[in-house]
Design an enzyme around this catalytic site. Structure first.
Site, short mmCIF file in Angstrom:
data_model
loop_
_atom_site.label_atom_id
_atom_site.label_comp_id
_atom_site.label_asym_id
_atom_site.label_seq_id
_atom_site.Cartn_x
_atom_site.Cartn_y
_atom_site.Cartn_z
N LYS A 183 -2.47 43.53 23.28
CA LYS A 183 -3.83 44.09 23.44
C LYS A 183 -4.11 45.14 22.36
O LYS A 183 -5.14 45.13 21.71
CB LYS A 183 -4.00 44.73 24.84
CG LYS A 183 -3.72 43.77 25.99
CD LYS A 183 -3.94 44.40 27.34
CE LYS A 183 -3.01 45.56 27.67
NZ LYS A 183 -1.58 45.18 27.79
N ARG A 185 -7.59 48.40 35.17
CA ARG A 185 -6.29 47.86 35.57
C ARG A 185 -6.21 47.59 37.05
O ARG A 185 -5.19 47.10 37.53
CB ARG A 185 -5.22 48.89 35.22
CG ARG A 185 -4.30 48.49 34.09
CD ARG A 185 -3.38 49.66 33.88
NE ARG A 185 -2.21 49.31 33.16
CZ ARG A 185 -2.06 49.45 31.85
NH1 ARG A 185 -3.06 49.87 31.11
NH2 ARG A 185 -0.91 49.16 31.29
N ARG A 206 9.14 47.05 19.52
CA ARG A 206 7.89 47.73 19.18
C ARG A 206 8.16 49.13 18.62
O ARG A 206 9.02 49.86 19.10
CB ARG A 206 7.00 47.86 20.41
CG ARG A 206 5.82 48.78 20.11
CD ARG A 206 4.71 48.69 21.10
NE ARG A 206 5.09 48.99 22.45
CZ ARG A 206 4.27 48.82 23.48
NH1 ARG A 206 3.06 48.34 23.29
NH2 ARG A 206 4.67 49.11 24.69
N ARG A 247 8.49 53.94 22.30
CA ARG A 247 7.94 54.51 23.53
C ARG A 247 8.99 54.67 24.61
O ARG A 247 9.87 53.83 24.76
CB ARG A 247 6.80 53.62 24.04
CG ARG A 247 5.47 54.05 23.49
CD ARG A 247 4.35 53.11 23.80
NE ARG A 247 4.26 52.64 25.17
CZ ARG A 247 3.27 51.86 25.62
NH1 ARG A 247 2.32 51.48 24.78
NH2 ARG A 247 3.25 51.45 26.86
N ARG A 274 6.88 47.62 34.88
CA ARG A 274 5.49 47.52 34.42
C ARG A 274 4.95 46.10 34.62
O ARG A 274 3.79 45.91 34.98
CB ARG A 274 5.40 47.90 32.93
CG ARG A 274 5.61 49.40 32.71
CD ARG A 274 5.95 49.73 31.27
NE ARG A 274 4.94 49.33 30.32
CZ ARG A 274 5.18 49.15 29.02
NH1 ARG A 274 6.40 49.33 28.52
NH2 ARG A 274 4.21 48.78 28.23
P1 AP5 Z 1 1.01 45.67 21.72
O1 AP5 Z 1 -0.20 45.27 20.93
O2 AP5 Z 1 1.48 47.09 21.64
O3 AP5 Z 1 0.84 45.20 23.24
P2 AP5 Z 1 -0.04 45.81 24.41
O4 AP5 Z 1 -0.56 44.65 25.19
O5 AP5 Z 1 -1.05 46.79 23.89
O6 AP5 Z 1 1.12 46.52 25.23
P3 AP5 Z 1 1.26 47.93 25.93
O7 AP5 Z 1 2.71 48.06 26.29
O8 AP5 Z 1 0.65 49.03 25.12
O9 AP5 Z 1 0.42 47.70 27.17
P4 AP5 Z 1 0.53 48.41 28.49
O10 AP5 Z 1 -0.70 47.87 29.11
O11 AP5 Z 1 1.75 48.30 29.27
O12 AP5 Z 1 0.59 49.96 28.07
P5 AP5 Z 1 -0.49 51.12 28.09
O13 AP5 Z 1 -0.22 52.00 26.94
O14 AP5 Z 1 -1.87 50.58 28.29
O15 AP5 Z 1 2.18 44.67 21.29
C1 AP5 Z 1 3.50 44.84 21.80
C2 AP5 Z 1 4.53 44.53 20.69
O16 AP5 Z 1 4.47 43.14 20.37
C3 AP5 Z 1 4.23 45.26 19.37
O17 AP5 Z 1 5.44 45.61 18.76
C4 AP5 Z 1 3.47 44.21 18.53
O18 AP5 Z 1 3.66 44.41 17.14
C5 AP5 Z 1 4.11 42.92 19.01
N1 AP5 Z 1 3.17 41.80 19.02
C6 AP5 Z 1 1.84 41.81 19.36
N2 AP5 Z 1 1.32 40.57 19.30
C7 AP5 Z 1 2.35 39.74 18.94
C8 AP5 Z 1 2.44 38.33 18.70
N3 AP5 Z 1 1.37 37.51 18.84
N4 AP5 Z 1 3.65 37.82 18.35
C9 AP5 Z 1 4.74 38.65 18.21
N5 AP5 Z 1 4.72 39.99 18.40
C10 AP5 Z 1 3.54 40.53 18.76
O19 AP5 Z 1 -0.10 51.86 29.46
C11 AP5 Z 1 1.09 52.60 29.61
C12 AP5 Z 1 1.12 53.24 30.99
O20 AP5 Z 1 0.00 54.15 31.16
C13 AP5 Z 1 0.98 52.28 32.18
O21 AP5 Z 1 2.23 51.71 32.53
C14 AP5 Z 1 0.40 53.20 33.26
O22 AP5 Z 1 1.38 53.99 33.85
C15 AP5 Z 1 -0.53 54.12 32.47
N6 AP5 Z 1 -1.92 53.59 32.40
C16 AP5 Z 1 -2.56 53.18 31.26
N7 AP5 Z 1 -3.80 52.75 31.56
C17 AP5 Z 1 -3.95 52.87 32.92
C18 AP5 Z 1 -4.99 52.56 33.81
N8 AP5 Z 1 -6.15 52.00 33.38
N9 AP5 Z 1 -4.79 52.81 35.14
C19 AP5 Z 1 -3.64 53.38 35.59
N10 AP5 Z 1 -2.59 53.68 34.78
C20 AP5 Z 1 -2.74 53.44 33.44
#
Ligand code: AP5
Length: 221
Positions: A14, A89, A124, A157, A168
C-alpha cells in the site's frame, strides 16, 4: 477531487503504491501508520497510547484514529484529494468517513497471501522522516541502508518481527478484511448513481512496477 483508499493486508504494498499515485496526481499520502510512528518518535500522548498496541500488532482505538484523520484532511494540501493508506481499518472508521461526507472516488485492494507477506516484511527498510519504503531485494536503495533522497540511514520497523507480523495479519483478517465487502457493496449499489467509489483488486505478488502500471491505468479509466 481524487480521494483513494488503499486496502490490503500489512506488507501488501500500500505504502509503495501510494508513493507512485501521490506523484502522478500530486495529492498527499495519508498513512495513519506513519502518523502514529511520528507521534511515538515525538513522545506525544498519542504516541505513548499507540506504541504498545502497535508493537503487539493490534489496532489503535477508532476514536483516536478518526480524530487524527479528520484533522489531517483539513490541511491545504488535501484540497485536490488524498490517498488513504492504512485507513479505514474498521467498519466504524469507514462509517466515520461517510458520515463526515468525505466522498471516495476509488478503492484499490492489493492482495497478497500471508506467507509471502512474512517473507516480504523481513526485507523492508524505511526512511523514518518521510515514510519512504524500500526492500533489500525487490526495491533496494541506491546505496545499502541509505535513503536515496536525504542520504539518511534507513530503519527496520519494530513491528516487522515475524511474531508481530503474524499478529498483524490476524488483526487484518479479523477486523479489516470486512471492509472488502463493505466497499464492494457500495460500488455495486452506486454503479449507476455516480456517487459510489469504483472498486478494483490487484494481485500484489506481481512486480512492483507491474502493480503500479495496473493501478495507474485503472485510476485513469
Ligand atoms: P509496503 O508498501 O511498506 O506495504 P504496506 O501495505 O504499506 O505495509 P505496512 O506494513 O506499512 O502496512 P500496515 O497496514 O501493517 O502498517 P501501518 O503502518 O499502516 O511494502 C512492504 C514491503 O514489501 C516493502 O519492503 C516493499 O518494498 C515491498 N514490496 C511492496 N510491493 C512489492 C511487490 N509487488 N513485490 C515485492 N516486494 C514488494 O500500521 C502499523 C500499525 O499502526 C498497525 O498495526 C496499527 O497498530 C496502527 N494503525 C495504523 N493505522 C490504523 C488505523 N487506521 N486504525 C487502527 N490502528 C492503526
Amino acid at each position: 477531487m481524487m480521494r483513494i483508499i488503499l486496502l490490503g493486508p500489512p506488507g501488501a504494498g500500500k505504502g509503495t503504491q501510494a508513493q507512485f499515485i501521490s506523484k502522478e496526481y500530486d495529492i498527499p499520502q495519508i498513512s495513519t501508520g506513519d502518523m502514529l510512528r511520528a507521534a511515538i518518535k515525538e513522545g506525544s500522548e498519542l504516541g505513548q497510547q499507540a506504541q504498545g498496541i502497535m508493537n503487539a500488532g493490534g489496532l489503535v482505538s477508532d476514536d483516536l484514529i478518526i480524530n487524527l484523520v479528520k484533522e489531517r484532511i483539513t490541511k491545504p494540501d488535501c484540497a485536490n484529494g488524498c490517498i488513504f493508506d492504512g485507513f479505514p481499518r474498521t467498519i466504524p472508521q469507514a462509517q466515520a468517513l461517510a458520515e463526515a461526507d468525505v466522498a471516495i472516488n476509488h478503492v484499490i485492494e492489493i492482495s497478497v497471501p500471508d506467507d509471502e507477506i512474512v517473507k516480504r516484511l523481513s526485507g523492508r527498510r524505511q526512511h523514518a522522516g518521510s515514510g519512504r519504503v524500500y526492500h533489500i531485494d525487490h526495491n533496494p536503495p541506491k546505496q545499502e541502508g541509505i535513503d536515496d533522497v536525504t542520504g539518511e540511514a534507513l530503519i527496520q520497523r519494530e513491528d516487522d518481527k515475524e511474531s508481530t507480523i503474524r499478529e498483524r495479519l490476524a488483526t487484518y483478517h479479523q477486523q479489516t478484511s470486512t471492509l472488502v465487502g463493505f466497499y464492494q457493496d457500495q460500488a455495486k449499489q452506486g454503479a449507476n448513481a455516480n456517487s459510489a467509489p469504483d472498486y478494483d483488486k490487484f494481485d500484489g505478488t506481481q512486480a512492483i512496477d507491474t502493480v503500479k502500471q495496473q493501478i495507474l491505468t485503472a485510476l485513469k479509466g
